[in-house]
Write an enzyme that holds these catalytic residues in place. Structure first.
Site, mmCIF file in Angstrom:
data_model
loop_
_atom_site.group_PDB
_atom_site.id
_atom_site.type_symbol
_atom_site.label_atom_id
_atom_site.label_comp_id
_atom_site.label_asym_id
_atom_site.label_seq_id
_atom_site.Cartn_x
_atom_site.Cartn_y
_atom_site.Cartn_z
ATOM 1 N N ARG A 241 49.658 37.724 52.830
ATOM 2 C CA ARG A 241 49.062 36.906 53.885
ATOM 3 C C ARG A 241 49.668 35.509 53.854
ATOM 4 O O ARG A 241 50.193 35.068 52.847
ATOM 5 C CB ARG A 241 47.554 36.799 53.694
ATOM 6 C CG ARG A 241 46.779 38.069 54.065
ATOM 7 C CD ARG A 241 45.296 37.906 53.819
ATOM 8 N NE ARG A 241 45.040 37.489 52.458
ATOM 9 C CZ ARG A 241 44.808 36.251 52.064
ATOM 10 N NH1 ARG A 241 44.731 35.264 52.945
ATOM 11 N NH2 ARG A 241 44.635 35.970 50.787
ATOM 12 N N LYS B 133 41.886 41.089 56.679
ATOM 13 C CA LYS B 133 41.204 39.884 56.234
ATOM 14 C C LYS B 133 40.750 39.026 57.421
ATOM 15 O O LYS B 133 39.877 38.170 57.268
ATOM 16 C CB LYS B 133 42.083 39.093 55.262
ATOM 17 C CG LYS B 133 42.167 39.745 53.859
ATOM 18 C CD LYS B 133 40.803 39.830 53.200
ATOM 19 C CE LYS B 133 40.739 40.011 51.697
ATOM 20 N NZ LYS B 133 41.344 41.142 51.057
ATOM 21 N N HIS C 214 33.235 39.290 48.674
ATOM 22 C CA HIS C 214 34.573 39.796 48.362
ATOM 23 C C HIS C 214 34.452 40.570 47.047
ATOM 24 O O HIS C 214 34.668 40.040 45.965
ATOM 25 C CB HIS C 214 35.556 38.621 48.219
ATOM 26 C CG HIS C 214 36.982 39.052 48.084
ATOM 27 N ND1 HIS C 214 37.899 38.384 47.315
ATOM 28 C CD2 HIS C 214 37.653 40.091 48.638
ATOM 29 C CE1 HIS C 214 39.074 38.994 47.400
ATOM 30 N NE2 HIS C 214 38.953 40.024 48.187
ATOM 31 N N SER D 266 42.393 38.318 43.985
ATOM 32 C CA SER D 266 43.447 39.316 44.069
ATOM 33 C C SER D 266 44.030 39.638 42.686
ATOM 34 O O SER D 266 44.302 38.743 41.892
ATOM 35 C CB SER D 266 44.547 38.797 44.990
ATOM 36 O OG SER D 266 45.476 39.817 45.203
ATOM 37 N N LYS E 205 39.420 44.737 41.259
ATOM 38 C CA LYS E 205 38.364 45.287 42.136
ATOM 39 C C LYS E 205 38.652 46.738 42.514
ATOM 40 O O LYS E 205 37.812 47.620 42.371
ATOM 41 C CB LYS E 205 38.221 44.457 43.432
ATOM 42 C CG LYS E 205 37.665 43.077 43.238
ATOM 43 C CD LYS E 205 37.470 42.353 44.560
ATOM 44 C CE LYS E 205 38.733 42.160 45.370
ATOM 45 N NZ LYS E 205 39.803 41.396 44.695
ATOM 46 N N THR E 206 39.855 46.969 43.039
ATOM 47 C CA THR E 206 40.189 48.316 43.506
ATOM 48 C C THR E 206 40.343 49.269 42.321
ATOM 49 O O THR E 206 39.776 50.369 42.309
ATOM 50 C CB THR E 206 41.482 48.276 44.350
ATOM 51 O OG1 THR E 206 41.257 47.413 45.469
ATOM 52 C CG2 THR E 206 41.860 49.656 44.855
ATOM 53 N N ASP F 76 36.673 46.431 48.498
ATOM 54 C CA ASP F 76 37.031 45.019 48.741
ATOM 55 C C ASP F 76 36.013 44.136 49.475
ATOM 56 O O ASP F 76 35.963 42.949 49.219
ATOM 57 C CB ASP F 76 38.351 44.982 49.511
ATOM 58 C CG ASP F 76 39.065 43.646 49.410
ATOM 59 O OD1 ASP F 76 39.228 43.146 48.289
ATOM 60 O OD2 ASP F 76 39.443 43.097 50.446
ATOM 61 N N ARG G 101 51.862 47.693 48.208
ATOM 62 C CA ARG G 101 50.497 48.118 48.553
ATOM 63 C C ARG G 101 50.483 49.505 49.156
ATOM 64 O O ARG G 101 51.481 49.986 49.678
ATOM 65 C CB ARG G 101 49.923 47.178 49.620
ATOM 66 C CG ARG G 101 49.650 45.782 49.145
ATOM 67 C CD ARG G 101 48.232 45.685 48.622
ATOM 68 N NE ARG G 101 47.931 44.351 48.149
ATOM 69 C CZ ARG G 101 46.730 43.960 47.755
ATOM 70 N NH1 ARG G 101 45.716 44.788 47.785
ATOM 71 N NH2 ARG G 101 46.531 42.752 47.308
HETATM 72 P P1 ATP Z 1 43.079 42.562 45.938
HETATM 73 O O1 ATP Z 1 41.945 41.641 46.273
HETATM 74 O O2 ATP Z 1 44.402 41.902 46.163
HETATM 75 O O3 ATP Z 1 42.968 43.903 46.560
HETATM 76 P P2 ATP Z 1 42.121 43.712 43.420
HETATM 77 O O4 ATP Z 1 41.087 42.858 42.736
HETATM 78 O O5 ATP Z 1 41.642 44.902 44.140
HETATM 79 O O6 ATP Z 1 43.057 42.761 44.321
HETATM 80 P P3 ATP Z 1 43.640 45.599 41.913
HETATM 81 O O7 ATP Z 1 44.353 46.208 43.069
HETATM 82 O O8 ATP Z 1 42.551 46.381 41.299
HETATM 83 O O9 ATP Z 1 43.153 44.134 42.286
HETATM 84 O O10 ATP Z 1 44.742 45.205 40.847
HETATM 85 C C1 ATP Z 1 44.580 45.153 39.451
HETATM 86 C C2 ATP Z 1 45.961 45.412 38.849
HETATM 87 O O11 ATP Z 1 45.987 45.118 37.461
HETATM 88 C C3 ATP Z 1 46.339 46.869 39.002
HETATM 89 O O12 ATP Z 1 47.720 46.937 39.268
HETATM 90 C C4 ATP Z 1 46.018 47.437 37.600
HETATM 91 O O13 ATP Z 1 46.804 48.560 37.280
HETATM 92 C C5 ATP Z 1 46.369 46.258 36.714
HETATM 93 N N1 ATP Z 1 45.650 46.196 35.418
HETATM 94 C C6 ATP Z 1 46.242 46.122 34.214
HETATM 95 N N2 ATP Z 1 45.330 46.018 33.231
HETATM 96 C C7 ATP Z 1 44.118 46.022 33.814
HETATM 97 C C8 ATP Z 1 42.783 45.940 33.304
HETATM 98 N N3 ATP Z 1 42.523 45.814 32.017
HETATM 99 N N4 ATP Z 1 41.768 45.977 34.204
HETATM 100 C C9 ATP Z 1 42.019 46.061 35.517
HETATM 101 N N5 ATP Z 1 43.263 46.129 36.051
HETATM 102 C C10 ATP Z 1 44.313 46.125 35.205
HETATM 103 MN MN MN Z 2 41.824 45.514 46.130
#
Ligand code: ATP
Ligand code: MN
Length: 537
Positions: free
Chosen positions: A62, A203, A223, A241, A245-246, A260, A326
Site C-alpha cells: 500500500r 484496506k 485490526h 503487519s 494474525k493470519t 484481518d 501475498r
Molecule cells: P498483515 O496485517 O500484513 O496481513 P499478519 O499479522 O497477518 O500481517 P502474517 O501473514 O501472519 O502477518 O505473517 C507472519 C509471518 O511471520 C509469516 O510469514 C510467518 O510464517 C512468520 N513467522 C515466523 N515465526 C513466527 C512466529 N513465531 N509466529 C508467527 N509468525 C511467524
Molecule cells: Mn494477515
C-alpha cells in the site's frame, strides 16, 4: 456499451456513477472467466496447483502517503486529520473522478457485487468496478459473496472504482503523485488509480468501516484475526503487519472467523468484515503452515512471487520482487471455518508483536491497565531487508495496532475496547513472535511451533495455575512454565548471553515506549499511565 453477466435489473453504471461509453461491461464473472481473461490479457499465469500468479507492478504494497479522505460536512469534525488521514477537497475529488471516467471511455470494465460484514445487522453492499479482471477476482476472494438471488436484487451502498492504468497529474489533480486512493464518505465512493496493489481495495473498505461502525453504530472495529475453539470460545489476535494474525489464526484445532478485520458489537457478536484471507507467502512451507499452503489452489491469486526455474511451481523463498509476496483466497479454502463468520464475546485476546530487539517475553499476561497501554502503543519492529548482516531494527508504534486504517482518534477505539475487556472479563496476553536470545543479527525468531504452543496453553487455561515472574522494566507477568515449551526461553533475559546488553536494550526499548506515549498522555487515566515501563537507573 455491451453488458454481459448477472446483474440486478436496475443496475446502471451510468446512472449510479456517471460511467459512460464503456466498451464491454462484464458483470459478476465467475473466477474461471476472470482467470481466462487475466491470462488472455497477459496479466497472469497459472501455477502448478491451479492458482494464478500476477504482478502488481510498481507498487507491491500500500502507499499510505497517497491515501486521502474527502473533507466535507460529514468528515470535517469527525476525522482525526493529520499525516495518516490526509484531506482532499470535494471539488478536487469530483474533477479527478471525471478525468478517470473520461479515461475509462472505450475500455472494458469488470463489475463485482459483494458485501462486507458477516453480521446482517451491519451488512454493507459494495459494487466494485475494476479495469483489470484479476482485481475483480480479488474483490470476489476478499469480500463476502452474495447469492445469485441477492445479486438479482442488489443495491450498492458503496462503490469502489479501481483504474490502475489511469495516472493522476499532481499539479492538476491535487494528489501527491500519480497514484492515489481516495475515500469519499458523502458520495460513498472509493476511487483508486495509479496502483495495481490490491491491498488498497481491501484496506479502503476497512478504513470506511473503521469510521462508520464506531462513529455511527457504536460498534468496535478491529485490526485483528479471530477464531473459535471447540467449546465456542472466541480468541482475537491483534497485531501490525507481519506479526502473525493470519498465520496464528489458522489453527487446525479451531475454526477460523477471519484473518484481518472484525467488528465487535454490544450484543456479543464478533463478526468478520471480509470473506477471504490475504496471507503472506514469504518462506511459506507445507510443514509449518499447511492450511495456508493448501489454500493456494484454483481460485487463489498469488502476487509478486517467483518460480522454481523453468517451472510453474512457486518458489516462496524468492523475494526478488518484494518481501511482501501475498496470496488472496476465499475463506472457504481453509477447511475448518465458522459459517457464517461470526463468534461470541472473546475469552482471550492476544496482542501480537514482532519484537526484533529480542526484549519482550514470548508470552505474558497483561493487567487491564497494561492491556490498554499496549493497545494504545501498538508496538512492533521492522527489520530492514538488507544483505549485509546486522542492521538495527526500527521500532513501529501504530495506535490500536492499525493506525493507518483508523479515521477516528485512537482514543475512540481504545475506549470501546477497554469497556468490553472490563465488561466481559477478557484475558489479554502479549505475544512476542519476534526475536529471542538476542536481537536481529544475534538471536533468532521465535519458533512458530513454540508460539502456537504458548497460545494454545493460554486458551486452554493451562497457564491459570502456573507461577508468574514479573519483568523488572516492562512490569509484564511471565509464566514460569508452559506446556510444550522449554522454560528457559520464557524469560528473555535468560536467553541472552550478554545480560548487560539485554538490560541496555530493554531500557532503550522502554524509553521509546515512553516517548511514543507522550502524544496520548492527555486524557488517558492515571491507571493506564502507571502501566508504562519503568526505566532502570
Ligand atoms: P498483515 O496485517 O500484513 O496481513 P499478519 O499479522 O497477518 O500481517 P502474517 O501473514 O501472519 O502477518 O505473517 C507472519 C509471518 O511471520 C509469516 O510469514 C510467518 O510464517 C512468520 N513467522 C515466523 N515465526 C513466527 C512466529 N513465531 N509466529 C508467527 N509468525 C511467524
Ligand atoms: Mn494477515
Amino acid at each position: 456499451m455491451e453488458e454481459y453477466g448477472k446483474r440486478a435489473s436496475n443496475a446502471n453504471l451510468t446512472k449510479d456513477l456517471g460511467l459512460k461509453n464503456l466498451e464491454n461491461v462484464y458483470w459478476n464473472m465467475s473466477p474461471a472467466e476472470l482467470i481466462e481473461d487475466t491470462i488472455l490479457l497477459g496479466e497472469g499465469i497459472l501455477t502448478d496447483t491451479g492458482a494464478i500468479a500476477v504482478n502488481t507492478g510498481k507498487f507491491t504494497g500500500r502507499s499510505p502517503e497517497d491515501r486521502f479522505i474527502v473533507c466535507d460536512d460529514k468528515t470535517e469534525n469527525a476525522v482525526w486529520w493529520g499525516k495518516i488521514n490526509k484531506k482532499f477537497e470535494p471539488a478536487k475529488f469530483d474533477a479527478l473522478f471525471n478525468r478517470m471516467k473520461a479515461y475509462l471511455v472505450g475500455k472494458d470494465v469488470y463489475v463485482r457485487d459483494s458485501y462486507a460484514c458477516a453480521d446482517d445487522n451491519y451488512r454493507m453492499n459494495i459494487r466494485v468496478v475494476t479495469e483489470l479482471p484479476w482485481a475483480n477476482m480479488f474483490a470476489y476472494n476478499m469480500f463476502l459473496r452474495p447469492t445469485d438471488e441477492e445479486i438479482e436484487n442488489f443495491t450498492p451502498d458503496w462503490h469502489i472504482v479501481c483504474a490502475p492504468n489511469f495516472l493522476a497529474d499532481p499539479e492538476v489533480d491535487g494528489t501527491r503523485q500519480s497514484n492515489f486512493a481516495i475515500i469519499n464518505f458523502t458520495e460513498k465512493i472509493i476511487m483508486i488509480g495509479g496502483t495495481k496493489y490490491t491491498g488498497e481495495i481491501k484496506k479502503g473498505i476497512f478504513s470506511v468501516l473503521n469510521f462508520i461502525l464506531p462513529h455511527e453504530k457504536n460498534v468496535l472495529s478491529m485490526h485483528c484475526s479471530a477464531n473459535v475453539g471447540k467449546d465456542g470460545d472466541t480468541a482475537l489476535f491483534f497485531g501490525l503487519s507481519g506479526t502473525g494474525k493470519t498465520t496464528l489464526s489458522s489453527d487446525p484445532n479451531r475454526r477460523l472467523i477471519g484473518d484481518d478485520e472484525h467488528g465487535w458489537d454490544g450484543n456479543g457478536s464478533v463478526f468478520n468484515f471480509e470473506g477471504g484471507c490475504y496471507a503472506k507467502t514469504i518462506n511459506l512451507s507445507a510443514e509449518k503452515e499447511p492450511q495456508i499452503y493448501d489454500a493456494i489452489k484454483f481460485g487463489a491469486i498469488l502476487e509478486n512471487i517467483g518460480f522454481k526455474e523453468g517451472t510453474s511451481i512457486p518458489d516462496y523463498d524468492d523475494v526478488s520482487i518484494t518481501q511482501n509476496t501475498r496470496v488472496s483466497y476465499p475463506i472457504y479454502h481453509i477447511d475448518n471455518i465458522m459459517e457464517p463468520s461470526i463468534g461470541k464475546n472473546p475469552k482471550n485476546i492476544f496482542f501480537l508483536t514482532c519484537d526484533a530487539f529480542g526484549v519482550l517475553p514470548p508470552i505474558s499476561k497483561l493487567t487491564k491497565a497494561q492491556a490498554m497501554y499496549h493497545f494504545i502503543s501498538g508496538y512492533t519492529a521492522k527489520v530492514a531487508g538488507t544483505e549485509d548482516g546486522v542492521t538495527e531494527p526500527q521500532t513501529v508504534f501504530s495506535a490500536c495496532f492499525g493506525a493507518p486504517f483508523l479515521p477516528l482518534h485512537p482514543a475512540k477505539y481504545a475506549e470501546l475496547l477497554g469497556k468490553k475487556i472490563e465488561d466481559e472479563n477478557v484475558s489479554v496476553w502479549l505475544i512476542n513472535t519476534g526475536w529471542s536470545g538476542g536481537g536481529y543479527g544475534v538471536g533468532k525468531r521465535m519458533s512458530l511451533s513454540y508460539t502456537r504452543a504458548m497460545i494454545t496453553a493460554a486458551m486452554e487455561g493451562q497457564l491459570d495455575s502456573v507461577d508468574f515472574v514479573q519483568d523488572e522494566i516492562f512490569g509484564l507477568n511471565i509464566p514460569a512454565t508452559c506446556p510444550e515449551v522449554p522454560a528457559e526461553i520464557l524469560t528473555p533475559r535468560n536467553t541472552w548471553e550478554d545480560k548487560v546488553a539485554y538490560d541496555k536494550k530493554a531500557n532503550d526499548l522502554a524509553q521509546r515506549f515512553i516517548k511514543n506515549f507522550e502524544t496520548f498522555e492527555e486524557g488517558v487515566p492515571q491507571e493506564i499511565l502507571n502501566a508504562a515501563p519503568k526505566l532502570l537507573v
